[in-house]
Design an enzyme around this catalytic site. Sequence first.
Site, PDB file in Angstrom:
ATOM      1  CG  HIS A 106      14.035   0.532  -0.409  1.00 19.60           C
ATOM      2  ND1 HIS A 106      12.919  -0.173  -0.793  1.00 19.60           N
ATOM      3  CD2 HIS A 106      13.877   1.781  -0.929  1.00 19.60           C
ATOM      4  CE1 HIS A 106      12.132   0.609  -1.506  1.00 19.60           C
ATOM      5  NE2 HIS A 106      12.694   1.793  -1.616  1.00 19.60           N
ATOM      6  CD  GLU A 164      13.833  -3.411   3.185  1.00 18.86           C
ATOM      7  OE1 GLU A 164      12.618  -3.665   3.121  1.00 18.86           O
ATOM      8  OE2 GLU A 164      14.311  -2.283   2.910  1.00 18.86           O
ATOM      9  CB  CYS A 191       9.453  -2.708  -1.918  1.00 18.17           C
ATOM     10  SG  CYS A 191      11.197  -2.684  -2.407  1.00 18.17           S
ATOM     11  CB  CYS A 200      13.826  -4.926  -0.568  1.00 16.30           C
ATOM     12  SG  CYS A 200      14.559  -3.265  -0.667  1.00 16.30           S
TER      13      CYS A 200
END
Length: 141
Positions: free
Chosen positions: A71, A73, A99, A102
């Site tokens: 992801h 992040e 999410c 993360c």
Amino acid sequence: MCKDEKQTLLDQRYLKMADIWAQNSYCKRRQVGALIVKDKMIISDGYNGTPSGFENNCEDEDNKTKPYVLHAEANAITKVAKSGNSSDGATLYVTSSPCLECSKLIIQAGIKRVVFTESYRLEDGINLLKRADIEVTQVDI
């Protein structure tokens, strides 16, 4: 212009930059960008995609995201760690709310504020951040 208006304007500008950065993603289903900002300086950036050295295909033949796709992040946080900079006390700007996985990284990285535009389908990441006393703000750009 009051302090809050100035901060909102800065938030919108950084989110626009994160949105542009998301365009670097090779993912077809969803492109997400992230910036880590500390003391008004961008100290890291990231977008969703495969790990370094892997093929730039995020989806399998059934159009499902491959399990090893990072992801935005996570990419930004690992990039800042590799650089030797500290994200302690920083703000994370991301085009989609984080999410759960993360959010754990955000907490451990010492990030104190998360600003995002679009809501992710699950809210467990946002709930975890709030539980950790991290300021979470949704901003339209």
